[in-house]
Scaffold this active site. Sequence first.
Site, PDB file in Angstrom:
ATOM      1  N   ASP A   1      20.682  66.612  43.488  1.00 35.27           N
ATOM      2  CA  ASP A   1      20.050  66.663  41.936  1.00 35.27           C
ATOM      3  C   ASP A   1      20.315  65.225  41.490  1.00 35.27           C
ATOM      4  OD1 ASP A   1      19.389  67.311  39.656  1.00 35.27           O
ATOM      5  OD2 ASP A   1      21.162  68.514  39.158  1.00 35.27           O
TER       6      ASP A   1
ATOM      7  N   ASN B   1      10.789  74.959  40.040  1.00 36.32           N
ATOM      8  CA  ASN B   1      10.234  73.254  39.915  1.00 36.32           C
ATOM      9  C   ASN B   1       8.918  73.374  39.421  1.00 36.32           C
ATOM     10  OD1 ASN B   1      12.662  72.013  42.332  1.00 36.32           O
ATOM     11  ND2 ASN B   1      12.786  72.016  40.172  1.00 36.32           N
TER      12      ASN B   1
HETATM   13  C1  FPP Z   1      16.295  66.689  41.791  1.00 37.54           C
HETATM   14  O1  FPP Z   1      16.408  65.634  40.783  1.00 37.54           O
HETATM   15  C2  FPP Z   1      14.970  66.499  42.658  1.00 37.54           C
HETATM   16  C3  FPP Z   1      14.296  67.672  42.928  1.00 37.54           C
HETATM   17  C4  FPP Z   1      14.661  68.938  42.537  1.00 37.54           C
HETATM   18  C5  FPP Z   1      13.151  67.845  43.512  1.00 37.54           C
HETATM   19  C6  FPP Z   1      12.881  66.346  44.545  1.00 37.54           C
HETATM   20  C7  FPP Z   1      13.329  66.750  45.799  1.00 37.54           C
HETATM   21  C8  FPP Z   1      13.175  65.766  46.822  1.00 37.54           C
HETATM   22  C9  FPP Z   1      12.657  64.519  46.618  1.00 37.54           C
HETATM   23  C10 FPP Z   1      13.551  66.057  48.187  1.00 37.54           C
HETATM   24  C11 FPP Z   1      12.306  66.107  49.035  1.00 37.54           C
HETATM   25  C12 FPP Z   1      11.607  67.486  48.647  1.00 37.54           C
HETATM   26  C13 FPP Z   1      10.271  67.231  48.444  1.00 37.54           C
HETATM   27  C14 FPP Z   1       9.646  68.627  48.212  1.00 37.54           C
HETATM   28  C15 FPP Z   1       9.367  65.906  48.544  1.00 37.54           C
HETATM   29  P1  FPP Z   1      15.886  65.951  39.285  1.00 37.54           P
HETATM   30  O2  FPP Z   1      14.281  65.430  39.402  1.00 37.54           O
HETATM   31  O3  FPP Z   1      16.194  67.350  38.819  1.00 37.54           O
HETATM   32  O4  FPP Z   1      16.688  64.804  38.742  1.00 37.54           O
HETATM   33  P2  FPP Z   1      17.375  64.726  37.284  1.00 37.54           P
HETATM   34  O5  FPP Z   1      18.057  66.116  36.881  1.00 37.54           O
HETATM   35  O6  FPP Z   1      18.200  63.659  37.105  1.00 37.54           O
HETATM   36  O7  FPP Z   1      16.209  64.797  36.190  1.00 37.54           O
END
Ligand code: FPP
Length: 260
Positions: A22, A70
């Site tokens: 996260d 997501n």
């Molecule tokens: C968390 O940060 C990120 C995710 C839930 C999705 C992204 C995952 C990756 C990049 C790992 C690789 C996976 C894929 C499918 C490419 P957030 O965006 O929730 O951060 P924030 O809470 O600071 O906005």
Amino acid sequence: MTGDVVNPEGRKIPRHIAIILDGNGRWAARHGLPRAMGHKKGCETLEQIVADAARLGVEYLTVYGFSTENWKRSQEEVGALMNLFRFYMVKLIKVANEHNVRARMIGERSRFAKDIQDGIDRLERETAANTGMTFVFAVNYGSRDEIVRAVRKYTLEALKEGKTVEEIEALTEQEFAGYLDTAGMPDPDLVIRTSGELRLSNYLLWQCAYAEYYITPVLWPDFNKDELLKAIDNYNSRERRFGGRLKTTDNYDRSGKSGT
Ligand code: FPP
């Protein structure tokens, strides 16, 4: 009982580490970059952590890459994530083969575009012969969805096989676990969540019943081997009870109360 292995530095290495990554978006905002750049850096961190965990002797590393929730993000962000997924799945084959890592996906993959589903199959197939750590990538994964799918699978099988009421009533937790996406895997010992949120976010709800939790304020793109070792050292300081009594209270606690 845990299956922890003690490594040469005397650290108990959790057999199974599960990570809720996260903070990619916040990392990007702090650096004045678009969110997609945070996700790109997050993918690079993931590659590095797979290699580090394999070198440390972790047996299973399960990472929450994309949840069933997501999809609610903007079309632009989901599109950027899918493109990163396409690219990093190919890169992961190389990383996994360099470190004798077998990759396995959990989650419901039919919602992904056909080429992504093919990429998942290829990643699993081309790393299947590796005998070291198993890297489990949870994509389009949600624990409630997994449990409902498991119930459906069990019920359909029971109907097909003409199971009796007595046979259905005899279903055990262990048997039921065999219908989950994680069938055959040990439960996580340690759950790490980055960026400070105190939530499980529909992640491995069944499997994490007795896991130890470690929350760090570090944003995922800044997570590294030192942070992983901090989490493992913190795990080393815990006394796991699995519902039994705390060993350190054995001398004076004669209440007979069970622990949690
Ligand atoms: C968390 O940060 C990120 C995710 C839930 C999705 C992204 C995952 C990756 C990049 C790992 C690789 C996976 C894929 C499918 C490419 P957030 O965006 O929730 O951060 P924030 O809470 O600071 O906005």
